[in-house]
Design a protein around this motif. Structure first.
Motif, PDB file in Angstrom:
ATOM      1  N   ALA A 124       0.835  -1.208   0.000  1.00 28.88           N
ATOM      2  CA  ALA A 124       0.000   0.000   0.000  1.00 28.88           C
ATOM      3  C   ALA A 124       0.863   1.248   0.000  1.00 28.88           C
ATOM      4  O   ALA A 124       0.570   2.222  -0.715  1.00 28.88           O
ATOM      5  N   THR A 125       1.935   1.222   0.770  1.00 30.97           N
ATOM      6  CA  THR A 125       2.846   2.372   0.817  1.00 30.97           C
ATOM      7  C   THR A 125       3.438   2.635  -0.559  1.00 30.97           C
ATOM      8  O   THR A 125       3.494   3.783  -1.022  1.00 30.97           O
ATOM      9  N   ASP A 126       3.884   1.570  -1.215  1.00 29.02           N
ATOM     10  CA  ASP A 126       4.479   1.718  -2.557  1.00 29.02           C
ATOM     11  C   ASP A 126       3.448   2.259  -3.548  1.00 29.02           C
ATOM     12  O   ASP A 126       3.754   3.150  -4.365  1.00 29.02           O
ATOM     13  N   ILE A 127       2.233   1.736  -3.479  1.00 28.13           N
ATOM     14  CA  ILE A 127       1.172   2.181  -4.395  1.00 28.13           C
ATOM     15  C   ILE A 127       0.842   3.650  -4.163  1.00 28.13           C
ATOM     16  O   ILE A 127       0.730   4.439  -5.111  1.00 28.13           O
ATOM     17  N   VAL A 128       0.720   4.030  -2.903  1.00 27.38           N
ATOM     18  CA  VAL A 128       0.368   5.412  -2.572  1.00 27.38           C
ATOM     19  C   VAL A 128       1.459   6.371  -3.039  1.00 27.38           C
ATOM     20  O   VAL A 128       1.175   7.449  -3.583  1.00 27.38           O
ATOM     21  N   LEU A 129       2.719   6.003  -2.851  1.00 29.15           N
ATOM     22  CA  LEU A 129       3.824   6.872  -3.284  1.00 29.15           C
ATOM     23  C   LEU A 129       3.792   7.111  -4.788  1.00 29.15           C
ATOM     24  O   LEU A 129       3.974   8.233  -5.264  1.00 29.15           O
ATOM     25  N   VAL A 130       3.551   6.044  -5.554  1.00 24.58           N
ATOM     26  CA  VAL A 130       3.469   6.192  -7.016  1.00 24.58           C
ATOM     27  C   VAL A 130       2.248   7.027  -7.392  1.00 24.58           C
ATOM     28  O   VAL A 130       2.310   7.904  -8.264  1.00 24.58           O
ATOM     29  N   LEU A 131       1.128   6.771  -6.730  1.00 29.39           N
ATOM     30  CA  LEU A 131      -0.093   7.538  -7.016  1.00 29.39           C
ATOM     31  C   LEU A 131       0.095   9.020  -6.698  1.00 29.39           C
ATOM     32  O   LEU A 131      -0.422   9.891  -7.416  1.00 29.39           O
ATOM     33  N   GLU A 132       0.830   9.318  -5.642  1.00 30.52           N
ATOM     34  CA  GLU A 132       1.098  10.727  -5.319  1.00 30.52           C
ATOM     35  C   GLU A 132       1.937  11.393  -6.404  1.00 30.52           C
ATOM     36  O   GLU A 132       1.734  12.578  -6.725  1.00 30.52           O
ATOM     37  N   ILE A 169       1.340  -0.280 -12.703  1.00 32.79           N
ATOM     38  CA  ILE A 169       1.957  -1.572 -13.039  1.00 32.79           C
ATOM     39  C   ILE A 169       3.347  -1.361 -13.617  1.00 32.79           C
ATOM     40  O   ILE A 169       4.286  -2.122 -13.333  1.00 32.79           O
ATOM     41  N   GLU A 170       3.495  -0.320 -14.418  1.00 31.86           N
ATOM     42  CA  GLU A 170       4.788  -0.015 -15.020  1.00 31.86           C
ATOM     43  C   GLU A 170       5.839   0.246 -13.946  1.00 31.86           C
ATOM     44  O   GLU A 170       7.008  -0.147 -14.090  1.00 31.86           O
ATOM     45  N   LYS A 171       5.436   0.871 -12.853  1.00 28.69           N
ATOM     46  CA  LYS A 171       6.371   1.193 -11.768  1.00 28.69           C
ATOM     47  C   LYS A 171       6.531   0.056 -10.764  1.00 28.69           C
ATOM     48  O   LYS A 171       7.623  -0.161 -10.229  1.00 28.69           O
ATOM     49  N   LEU A 172       5.433  -0.671 -10.505  1.00 26.72           N
ATOM     50  CA  LEU A 172       5.435  -1.610  -9.385  1.00 26.72           C
ATOM     51  C   LEU A 172       5.238  -3.067  -9.790  1.00 26.72           C
ATOM     52  O   LEU A 172       5.263  -3.949  -8.916  1.00 26.72           O
ATOM     53  N   THR A 177       2.568  -5.733  -7.912  1.00 25.71           N
ATOM     54  CA  THR A 177       1.909  -4.965  -6.848  1.00 25.71           C
ATOM     55  C   THR A 177       0.896  -3.977  -7.437  1.00 25.71           C
ATOM     56  O   THR A 177      -0.211  -3.792  -6.903  1.00 25.71           O
ATOM     57  N   GLY A 178       1.262  -3.350  -8.535  1.00 28.95           N
ATOM     58  CA  GLY A 178       0.352  -2.395  -9.166  1.00 28.95           C
ATOM     59  C   GLY A 178      -0.929  -3.031  -9.651  1.00 28.95           C
ATOM     60  O   GLY A 178      -1.978  -2.377  -9.711  1.00 28.95           O
ATOM     61  N   LYS A 179      -0.871  -4.309  -9.984  1.00 31.48           N
ATOM     62  CA  LYS A 179      -2.062  -5.018 -10.471  1.00 31.48           C
ATOM     63  C   LYS A 179      -3.101  -5.243  -9.379  1.00 31.48           C
ATOM     64  O   LYS A 179      -4.251  -5.576  -9.676  1.00 31.48           O
ATOM     65  N   LYS A 180      -2.706  -5.059  -8.132  1.00 35.32           N
ATOM     66  CA  LYS A 180      -3.616  -5.347  -7.016  1.00 35.32           C
ATOM     67  C   LYS A 180      -4.575  -4.199  -6.702  1.00 35.32           C
ATOM     68  O   LYS A 180      -5.513  -4.366  -5.924  1.00 35.32           O
ATOM     69  N   ILE A 181      -4.360  -3.006  -7.296  1.00 35.42           N
ATOM     70  CA  ILE A 181      -5.154  -1.836  -6.941  1.00 35.42           C
ATOM     71  C   ILE A 181      -6.633  -1.995  -7.290  1.00 35.42           C
ATOM     72  O   ILE A 181      -7.502  -1.395  -6.663  1.00 35.42           O
ATOM     73  N   HIS A 182      -6.923  -2.827  -8.290  1.00 37.35           N
ATOM     74  CA  HIS A 182      -8.321  -2.945  -8.732  1.00 37.35           C
ATOM     75  C   HIS A 182      -9.125  -3.917  -7.878  1.00 37.35           C
ATOM     76  O   HIS A 182     -10.326  -4.104  -8.099  1.00 37.35           O
ATOM     77  N   MET A 183      -8.465  -4.532  -6.899  1.00 30.64           N
ATOM     78  CA  MET A 183      -9.163  -5.443  -6.010  1.00 30.64           C
ATOM     79  C   MET A 183     -10.310  -4.729  -5.289  1.00 30.64           C
ATOM     80  O   MET A 183     -10.163  -3.622  -4.785  1.00 30.64           O
ATOM     81  N   ALA A 184     -11.486  -5.350  -5.273  1.00 26.51           N
ATOM     82  CA  ALA A 184     -12.657  -4.874  -4.534  1.00 26.51           C
ATOM     83  C   ALA A 184     -13.251  -3.579  -5.087  1.00 26.51           C
ATOM     84  O   ALA A 184     -13.926  -2.848  -4.384  1.00 26.51           O
TER      85      ALA A 184
END
Length: 426
Positions: free
Chosen positions: A55-63, A92-95, A98-105
């Protein structure tokens, strides 16, 4: 990249038709999709569906992506169907995995739902700020010109005395009604639909209240079907509020066009705020107000356009919802522009302070004369006939002064009370 890609190529004509101009329109929603994705990732970590580091990695890229969106350089290439697929691709390109998991739920359905709700919340706030600026200017002008009389009209015929104080403050107080309608629209859109997924919820143990608080929604749209049904309803409710503002601006623009006409000559605009004619060198046209009127009349049709798009659709998602953006997004920008330009023009307006010297307004004060006779004890109907006879014989003489003392009249504008009313609804 398509979020629904199953390895089966789509016919190019079908793709072109179904995507339409969504890539261009979705640029408006990019930052809101990112903000919602950040909240979603944090919620997934809280519920254990994502590891904290993921989640930390995803949030950093999203920011980082958010900064990219805010810089106005963000684009959606033709390789992508919409903003959602572009942002997920960047993750996904960055992570990688892990990036593929963002669409869960979640689904694109509740992604666009929450993005539109966040967008409308922001834009309603901006509209309220612009209305407040115009409101304050109108009250300043009302106070400045409160003693300058102008004729009031009924049936487009000279009727009774009005004033610039009344005219300016009338539109100021009308804007309060528009704020009230905007507030109602804000209550409708200030409900979090995220977590409704495709419209029927999710088997994942998500925490929808967490995203509600993260995204600063006032409340949650609890029922997931009701959340899905807010698509179309939210846009239409906001459109009705915008239509109310547009009606106020359109009416004022029409007044301005009439008052600028040489036959009226009530107000003037500096030459640099007018346009000319290709063959008539004397022309100074009020194109500014005419276009405000035209744009605002188009905006007033928007609620009915959105109604016709959605009024016979059953519950659940339908692709027609994509078309809501085509009318809504440009209308928001046009309405903001009309508010800004109305302010800009009024700051430079010149008022004719000697309108009533024209002899055609000599009967403007007949009601005041009639009322004066009534205060002396003459029955109203008899006083009416006396004044009417004077007019027919050409012996009527207008009073030298008038006194209208009740609340909201020429000599008692109640500007402080109008300002207090606005502060209360804001």
């Amino acid at each position: 990249m398509k979020l629904w890609d199953k390895g089966i190529a789509t016919d190019q004509k079908i793709e072109n038709f179904t995507v339409g101009n969504d890539r261009e329109l979705d640029l408006v929603l990019a930052r809101y999709d990112v903000l919602a994705s950040i909240a979603h990732a944090k919620m997934l970590a809280k519920t254990g569906l994502l590891k904290e580091q993921e989640a930390t990695d995803i949030v950093l890229v999203l920011e980082d992506i958010l900064q990219y969106c805010n810089s106005k350089s963000f684009t959606i290439d033709t390789d992508f169907e919409d903003v959602h697929s572009k942002i997920e691709f960047m993750l996904i390109e960055k992570l990688g995995a892990t990036g593929k998991k963002i669409h869960m739920a979640r689904s694109r359905n509740d992604q666009v739902l929450v993005a539109v709700h966040l967008y409308l919340k922001t834009e309603i706030g901006e509209l309220k700020n612009l209305i407040t600026e115009l409101f304050e200017l109108l009250l300043v002008l009302a106070e400045k010109y409160q003693d300058v009389l102008l004729p009031g009209y009924t049936h487009m015929q000279i009727a009774m005395p009005s004033s610039f104080g009344l005219w300016f403050s009338a539109y100021a107080e009308s804007l309060i009604d528009d704020i009230i309608v905007l507030n109602a629209a804000l209550q409708v859109v200030d409900q979090n639909p995220l977590g409704s997924a495709a419209g029927y919820g999710s088997s994942f143990p998500i925490d929808r209240m967490h995203t509600t608080q993260s995204l600063k929604f006032s409340t949650l749209k609890y029922n997931v079907v009701a959340a899905q049904m807010s698509r179309g309803k939210s846009e239409k409710t906001a459109a009705f509020a915008m239509s109310s503002i547009a009606a106020t601006l359109s009416k004022m623009a029409t007044d301005a066009c009439l008052y600028l006409c040489q036959n009226f000559d009530f107000i003037r605009l500096p030459g640099h705020l007018t346009t000319g004619s290709s063959i008539m060198p004397h022309k100074k046209n009020p194109d500014l107000f005419e276009l405000i009127r035209g744009k605002c009349n188009k905006i007033q049709s928007l609620p009915y356009e959105l109604t016709l798009l959605t009024n016979n659709l059953p519950s659940g998602y339908h692709r027609e919802f994509q078309l809501l953006k085509e009318g809504l997004f440009p209308a928001v920008e046009n309405l903001k522009s009309c508010l800004e330009m109305t302010c800009y023009a009024l700051q430079n307006i010149e008022v004719n302070t000697s309108i009533l010297k024209d002899s055609k307004y000599k009967h403007l004060f007949t009601v005041d004369t009639l009322n004066e006779l009534v205060t002396r004890g003459i029955p109203f109907r008899d006083a009416y006939k006396i004044v009417a006879e004077q007019i027919e014989k050409g012996t009527y003489t207008a009073p030298e002064a008038i006194s209208h003392t009740h609340e909201g009249s020429i000599n008692n504008l109640c500007l402080d009370e109008i300002r207090q009313k606005m502060q209360a609804v804001l």
